[in-house]
Design a protein around this motif. Structure first.
Motif, PDB file in Angstrom:
ATOM      1  N   LEU A  18       0.822  -1.206   0.000  1.00 12.26           N
ATOM      2  CA  LEU A  18       0.000   0.000   0.000  1.00 12.26           C
ATOM      3  C   LEU A  18       0.860   1.261   0.000  1.00 12.26           C
ATOM      4  O   LEU A  18       0.495   2.270  -0.627  1.00 12.26           O
ATOM      5  CB  LEU A  18      -0.961  -0.006   1.190  1.00 12.26           C
ATOM      6  CG  LEU A  18      -2.043  -1.091   1.160  1.00 12.26           C
ATOM      7  CD1 LEU A  18      -2.868  -1.055   2.439  1.00 12.26           C
ATOM      8  CD2 LEU A  18      -2.931  -0.973  -0.066  1.00 12.26           C
ATOM      9  N   ASP A  19       1.998   1.214   0.669  1.00 16.49           N
ATOM     10  CA  ASP A  19       2.912   2.366   0.704  1.00 16.49           C
ATOM     11  C   ASP A  19       3.541   2.653  -0.655  1.00 16.49           C
ATOM     12  O   ASP A  19       4.070   3.741  -0.877  1.00 16.49           O
ATOM     13  CB  ASP A  19       4.036   2.141   1.725  1.00 16.49           C
ATOM     14  CG  ASP A  19       3.572   2.296   3.157  1.00 16.49           C
ATOM     15  OD1 ASP A  19       2.456   2.806   3.382  1.00 16.49           O
ATOM     16  OD2 ASP A  19       4.323   1.882   4.065  1.00 16.49           O
ATOM     17  N   ASN A  20       3.494   1.696  -1.567  1.00 18.70           N
ATOM     18  CA  ASN A  20       4.118   1.856  -2.875  1.00 18.70           C
ATOM     19  C   ASN A  20       3.123   2.055  -4.016  1.00 18.70           C
ATOM     20  O   ASN A  20       3.500   1.996  -5.188  1.00 18.70           O
ATOM     21  CB  ASN A  20       5.035   0.662  -3.169  1.00 18.70           C
ATOM     22  CG  ASN A  20       6.351   0.801  -2.434  1.00 18.70           C
ATOM     23  OD1 ASN A  20       7.214   1.556  -2.842  1.00 18.70           O
ATOM     24  ND2 ASN A  20       6.477   0.100  -1.312  1.00 18.70           N
ATOM     25  N   ILE A  21       1.873   2.311  -3.689  1.00 13.81           N
ATOM     26  CA  ILE A  21       0.886   2.680  -4.706  1.00 13.81           C
ATOM     27  C   ILE A  21       1.050   4.173  -4.970  1.00 13.81           C
ATOM     28  O   ILE A  21       1.223   4.968  -4.045  1.00 13.81           O
ATOM     29  CB  ILE A  21      -0.544   2.336  -4.240  1.00 13.81           C
ATOM     30  CG1 ILE A  21      -0.703   0.812  -4.127  1.00 13.81           C
ATOM     31  CG2 ILE A  21      -1.580   2.924  -5.193  1.00 13.81           C
ATOM     32  CD1 ILE A  21      -2.028   0.352  -3.562  1.00 13.81           C
ATOM     33  N   GLY A 112      -4.332  -3.049 -11.279  1.00 14.20           N
ATOM     34  CA  GLY A 112      -3.605  -4.281 -11.525  1.00 14.20           C
ATOM     35  C   GLY A 112      -2.144  -4.175 -11.159  1.00 14.20           C
ATOM     36  O   GLY A 112      -1.711  -3.186 -10.564  1.00 14.20           O
ATOM     37  N   SER A 113      -1.387  -5.174 -11.555  1.00 10.94           N
ATOM     38  CA  SER A 113       0.038  -5.228 -11.235  1.00 10.94           C
ATOM     39  C   SER A 113       0.927  -4.967 -12.439  1.00 10.94           C
ATOM     40  O   SER A 113       2.087  -4.637 -12.285  1.00 10.94           O
ATOM     41  CB  SER A 113       0.391  -6.601 -10.654  1.00 10.94           C
ATOM     42  OG  SER A 113      -0.378  -6.865  -9.514  1.00 10.94           O
ATOM     43  N   ASN A 114       0.377  -5.151 -13.628  1.00  9.73           N
ATOM     44  CA  ASN A 114       1.171  -5.083 -14.850  1.00  9.73           C
ATOM     45  C   ASN A 114       0.689  -3.936 -15.738  1.00  9.73           C
ATOM     46  O   ASN A 114      -0.335  -4.053 -16.410  1.00  9.73           O
ATOM     47  CB  ASN A 114       1.074  -6.428 -15.593  1.00  9.73           C
ATOM     48  CG  ASN A 114       1.860  -6.452 -16.875  1.00  9.73           C
ATOM     49  OD1 ASN A 114       2.623  -5.542 -17.186  1.00  9.73           O
ATOM     50  ND2 ASN A 114       1.682  -7.515 -17.639  1.00  9.73           N
ATOM     51  N   ALA A 115       1.437  -2.847 -15.762  1.00  9.80           N
ATOM     52  CA  ALA A 115       1.058  -1.663 -16.540  1.00  9.80           C
ATOM     53  C   ALA A 115       1.108  -1.913 -18.043  1.00  9.80           C
ATOM     54  O   ALA A 115       0.467  -1.195 -18.814  1.00  9.80           O
ATOM     55  CB  ALA A 115       1.970  -0.492 -16.182  1.00  9.80           C
ATOM     56  N   PRO A 130       1.651  -2.914  -6.682  1.00 10.39           N
ATOM     57  CA  PRO A 130       2.938  -3.493  -7.096  1.00 10.39           C
ATOM     58  C   PRO A 130       3.307  -4.801  -6.392  1.00 10.39           C
ATOM     59  O   PRO A 130       4.340  -4.901  -5.736  1.00 10.39           O
ATOM     60  CB  PRO A 130       3.937  -2.386  -6.757  1.00 10.39           C
ATOM     61  CG  PRO A 130       3.339  -1.734  -5.551  1.00 10.39           C
ATOM     62  CD  PRO A 130       1.842  -1.783  -5.776  1.00 10.39           C
ATOM     63  N   VAL A 131       2.473  -5.799  -6.574  1.00 14.10           N
ATOM     64  CA  VAL A 131       2.729  -7.092  -5.939  1.00 14.10           C
ATOM     65  C   VAL A 131       3.505  -8.008  -6.874  1.00 14.10           C
ATOM     66  O   VAL A 131       3.558  -7.796  -8.084  1.00 14.10           O
ATOM     67  CB  VAL A 131       1.424  -7.776  -5.488  1.00 14.10           C
ATOM     68  CG1 VAL A 131       0.718  -6.942  -4.436  1.00 14.10           C
ATOM     69  CG2 VAL A 131       0.513  -8.062  -6.654  1.00 14.10           C
ATOM     70  N   GLN A 132       4.067  -9.028  -6.295  1.00 14.05           N
ATOM     71  CA  GLN A 132       4.855 -10.009  -7.023  1.00 14.05           C
ATOM     72  C   GLN A 132       4.021 -10.696  -8.105  1.00 14.05           C
ATOM     73  O   GLN A 132       2.905 -11.138  -7.861  1.00 14.05           O
ATOM     74  CB  GLN A 132       5.371 -11.046  -6.036  1.00 14.05           C
ATOM     75  CG  GLN A 132       6.284 -12.086  -6.623  1.00 14.05           C
ATOM     76  CD  GLN A 132       6.824 -13.011  -5.528  1.00 14.05           C
ATOM     77  OE1 GLN A 132       6.759 -12.690  -4.344  1.00 14.05           O
ATOM     78  NE2 GLN A 132       7.339 -14.141  -5.932  1.00 14.05           N
ATOM     79  N   THR A 133       4.572 -10.730  -9.316  1.00 18.21           N
ATOM     80  CA  THR A 133       3.930 -11.434 -10.422  1.00 18.21           C
ATOM     81  C   THR A 133       4.911 -12.444 -10.996  1.00 18.21           C
ATOM     82  O   THR A 133       6.107 -12.417 -10.667  1.00 18.21           O
ATOM     83  CB  THR A 133       3.534 -10.466 -11.557  1.00 18.21           C
ATOM     84  OG1 THR A 133       4.730  -9.946 -12.159  1.00 18.21           O
ATOM     85  CG2 THR A 133       2.671  -9.321 -11.057  1.00 18.21           C
ATOM     86  N   LYS A 134       4.433 -13.275 -11.884  1.00 18.56           N
ATOM     87  CA  LYS A 134       5.332 -14.222 -12.529  1.00 18.56           C
ATOM     88  C   LYS A 134       6.241 -13.534 -13.535  1.00 18.56           C
ATOM     89  O   LYS A 134       7.179 -14.130 -14.041  1.00 18.56           O
ATOM     90  CB  LYS A 134       4.549 -15.360 -13.170  1.00 18.56           C
ATOM     91  CG  LYS A 134       3.475 -14.944 -14.128  1.00 18.56           C
ATOM     92  CD  LYS A 134       2.660 -16.143 -14.566  1.00 18.56           C
ATOM     93  CE  LYS A 134       1.378 -15.697 -15.247  1.00 18.56           C
ATOM     94  NZ  LYS A 134       0.452 -16.771 -15.434  1.00 18.56           N
ATOM     95  N   LEU A 135       5.983 -12.240 -13.804  1.00 15.71           N
ATOM     96  CA  LEU A 135       6.803 -11.479 -14.744  1.00 15.71           C
ATOM     97  C   LEU A 135       8.051 -10.889 -14.092  1.00 15.71           C
ATOM     98  O   LEU A 135       8.935 -10.405 -14.789  1.00 15.71           O
ATOM     99  CB  LEU A 135       5.974 -10.346 -15.359  1.00 15.71           C
ATOM    100  CG  LEU A 135       4.699 -10.773 -16.091  1.00 15.71           C
ATOM    101  CD1 LEU A 135       3.883  -9.550 -16.487  1.00 15.71           C
ATOM    102  CD2 LEU A 135       5.051 -11.609 -17.306  1.00 15.71           C
ATOM    103  N   PRO A 138      10.035  -4.714 -12.151  1.00 20.21           N
ATOM    104  CA  PRO A 138      10.721  -3.866 -11.170  1.00 20.21           C
ATOM    105  C   PRO A 138       9.752  -3.321 -10.122  1.00 20.21           C
ATOM    106  O   PRO A 138       8.611  -2.985 -10.446  1.00 20.21           O
ATOM    107  CB  PRO A 138      11.278  -2.719 -12.025  1.00 20.21           C
ATOM    108  CG  PRO A 138      11.284  -3.220 -13.424  1.00 20.21           C
ATOM    109  CD  PRO A 138      10.178  -4.226 -13.520  1.00 20.21           C
ATOM    110  N   GLY A 139      10.195  -3.249  -8.879  1.00 21.29           N
ATOM    111  CA  GLY A 139       9.406  -2.669  -7.805  1.00 21.29           C
ATOM    112  C   GLY A 139       8.336  -3.567  -7.228  1.00 21.29           C
ATOM    113  O   GLY A 139       7.517  -3.118  -6.435  1.00 21.29           O
ATOM    114  N   GLU A 140       8.334  -4.830  -7.590  1.00 21.14           N
ATOM    115  CA  GLU A 140       7.326  -5.735  -7.044  1.00 21.14           C
ATOM    116  C   GLU A 140       7.607  -6.053  -5.581  1.00 21.14           C
ATOM    117  O   GLU A 140       8.759  -6.226  -5.187  1.00 21.14           O
ATOM    118  CB  GLU A 140       7.306  -7.048  -7.837  1.00 21.14           C
ATOM    119  CG  GLU A 140       6.737  -6.916  -9.213  1.00 21.14           C
ATOM    120  CD  GLU A 140       6.630  -8.243  -9.951  1.00 21.14           C
ATOM    121  OE1 GLU A 140       5.985  -8.262 -10.995  1.00 21.14           O
ATOM    122  OE2 GLU A 140       7.171  -9.258  -9.473  1.00 21.14           O
TER     123      GLU A 140
END
Length: 185
Positions: A18-21, A112-115, A130-135, A138-140
């Motif tokens: 939340l701090d990184n949104i 979402g997570s992927n711009a 910015p949560v962890q994705t399989k991609l 950066p910044g996840e």
């Protein structure tokens, strides 16, 4: 591992996310919600559950909300906003609905997570969780939780944060909100 240790890990992940949104993106989303005649929501799975919670909370604030697929869903128009929840931005159903909403000139916001997902083609606004994705972008924010739990949790809390921003901005008297709460319970 006990409850306390696990709970602390989850809370730490949520706070970091939340701090990184990006605040300006959230502010823009609030503005889009406030100017829309109606706000439609679409997602699948647990993301849909989080979106339904957001829709309900905004309805408590007097926002006209619609969850895509509900039996009383009206037609979307250029006066409306569609909020798409999709971490990957690649889920078939939300993509098809976003494309359809754009054909009716509605505004479309993607949370979402992927711009750089396929959803980008149909959206006017993107808010990144910015949560962890399989991609491995950066910044996840990494997560020890299964699947996309961190995204769904942060999506719901982002919605609650938006609701509180609106309450404070409009100086809404909290007890007066009970008039919008379900009363057939």
């Amino acid at each position: 591992m006990g409850y306390t240790a696990v709970e602390q890990k989850i809370v730490k992940e949520i706070a970091a996310t939340l701090d990184n949104i990006v605040v300006k993106d959230v502010n823009r989303l609030v503005s889009e919600i406030e100017k829309a005649e109606r706000v439609f929501f679409v997602g699948v799975g647990r993301v849909l559950l989080s979106l339904e919670g957001i829709a309900k909370r905004l309805a408590h604030l007097g926002v006209q909300t619609v969850v895509v697929g509900q039996i009383t869903e009206p037609a979307i128009t250029k006066k409306d906003l569609l909020i798409v929840g999709s971490g990957s931005g690649e889920s078939s159903f939300p993509l098809a609905i976003a494309k359809k909403a754009k054909s009716f000139e509605a505004a479309v916001a993607h949370i979402g997570s992927n711009a750089n997902s396929s959803m980008k083609e149909y959206t006017d606004l993107f808010v990144r969780i910015p949560v962890q994705t399989k991609l491995a972008l950066p910044g996840e924010i990494p997560s020890v939780q299964p699947m996309t739990s961190l995204f769904e949790q942060c999506l719901l809390l982002l919605g609650d944060s938006i609701a509180l921003m609106m309450v404070e901005e409009k100086a809404i008297d909290m007890p007066s909100l009970w008039q919008y709460h379900a009363n057939l319970e």
